[in-house]
Design a protein around this motif. Structure first.
Motif: not given
Length: 420
Positions: A5-29
């Motif tokens: 199987a070959r599915h298109p891939v979306i890579v999400y780069i989190h924002g909010e700030s260059f100082e803080w935040n994380s990719g973890n809260p953005y559940d892609g499921s």
């Protein structure tokens, strides 16, 4: 999962700030399962660890300073090598980012360190490399301030001995570095992407403007009021077309989050309006400050009203800051990346560009109704939060219409990721 199987891939780069935040809260499921995609979120170094730059002459002696961007590039290499094992298609990778994450993607689109084929499409949500907050103009100033805060000695000639500052900072415990109070002027960033001569070249703005035909480019650079653009002393020769399909968009009240609850509910008078706009103009521009200030006030004043109500004044300032910090730089970026010099004897073809405005305000959201859509309010709809009655930091209760809106938005994004 079958590796066939070959599915298109979306890579999400989190924002909010260059100082803080994380990719973890953005559940892609939810997005992944509903749209039949592979969704990747990631973390990258932020603040001092991600973007400290003490080099005063990157155009003479290039040295990596944008470690946060290098982390993103490393993740993209990992995806190329491994995503097929998760059912993803390494030849169909879309980078999506919000706010400062979108600015990061914009820098990656024009960075000489990014190999062709690492990604193929881009989604810029409310962020651009041309925004006033996206590029730190004088990173050495903040590096020196940090060194002073943690009692590192400052060399008399920072230009010749800037590495001693970095060497000293490396010996300082991380907790002390993070506790240092380094506050940038309003609307700017202290530690974020900056010119290091490697990931971001000194003439990075040229990489954007070279998609215009020469005569258009002359007019554009001559008339642009964007400070990053004006400071580009680039030759005006088109280099070729932008290789990435582009989807970019904004919401209707991007800057509303900058205002206090009292400002939002009661509004304010012209004196406060002038102070806010003067502060922005002083910090974001170098020349013609008075002319820019009066032009902005004139443009965002409803002169047909004999009396300016505080609520109308508030709305005008929100609109002005939204346009200045988010909308105008992003639309300008979209214009530049979608303009392609025609090939002799050929139809004008190339990557596709789409622009959207998200103007729906969530019924159970954090702001009073009729305030306009706030920066980031589209994210739960892209990630499918209404389909599962909310998750993470997104609102929890959604109407039936909001569920349908989320489904529509996901389909648009998925179609773009799949085929452009």
């Amino acid at each position: 999962m079958s590796t066939e199987a070959r599915h298109p891939v979306i890579v999400y780069i989190h924002g909010e700030s260059f100082e803080w935040n994380s990719g973890n809260p953005y559940d892609g499921s939810v997005l992944a399962s509903y749209a039949d995609l592979v969704v990747v979120t990631l973390n990258y170094r932020l603040g001092i660890l991600g973007f400290l730059n003490a080099n005063p002459a990157p155009h003479l002696k290039a040295r990596v300073a944008n470690y946060g961007l290098m982390d993103q590039i490393a993740a993209l290499h990992w995806i190329q090598q491994n995503i097929a094992l998760f059912g993803g298609d390494p030849t169909n990778v879309t980078l999506a980012g919000h706010g400062s994450g979108a600015a990061c993607i914009n820098f990656l689109m024009i960075s000489p360190t990014v190999m062709p084929g690492l990604f193929h499409r881009t989604i810029l949500l409310s962020g651009s490399a041309l925004a006033s907050w996206a590029l730190v103009e004088d990173p050495v100033n903040y590096a020196v301030k940090l060194a002073r805060e943690v009692n590192c000695s400052i060399p008399e000639d920072v230009g010749k001995d800037h590495e001693s500052i970095v060497d000293c900072l490396r010996q300082v415990p991380l907790v002390h570095l993070l506790q240092a109070d380094i506050t940038p002027p309003a609307y700017l960033s202290a530690f974020g992407p900056s010119v290091d001569g490697v990931v971001i070249k000194a003439d990075f703005a040229k990489e954007l403007v070279t998609y215009f035909k020469p005569q258009d480019l002359q007019n554009f650079v001559g008339s642009s009021v964007n400070s990053n653009m004006k400071r580009s002393e680039a030759s005006l020769t088109p280099r070729g077309s932008n290789p990435y399909d582009l989807l970019f968009g904004v919401v209707t009240s991007e800057a509303l989050w900058r205002f206090s609850n009292n400002d939002i509910t009661a509004g304010f008078e012209g004196e406060r309006r002038d102070k806010i706009i003067r502060t922005y103009v002083r910090n974001a521009y170098t020349y013609h400050l008075s002319e820019i200030f009066f032009t902005v006030v004139n443009e965002y004043t409803d002169w047909e009203r004999t009396v300016q109500h505080p609520i109308n004044t508030r709305d005008a300032v929100v609109a002005a800051l939204s346009d200045a910090q988010f909308v105008a730089p992003l639309v300008q970026t979209g214009d530049l990346l979608s303009a392609r010099p025609p090939q002799p004897g050929q139809e004008q073809r190339g990557p596709k560009t789409f622009f959207y405005v998200f103007d729906y305000q969530t019924k159970e959201g954090d702001y009073p109704q009729r305030m306009g859509t706030v920066h980031g309010e589209e994210l739960p709809y892209i990630f499918g939060a209404p389909l599962v009655d909310g998750f993470s930091h997104f609102p929890k209760n959604y109407t039936r219409a909001e569920l349908a809106l989320s489904e529509s938005f996901i389909i648009y994004v998925a179609n773009f990721a799949r085929t452009g």
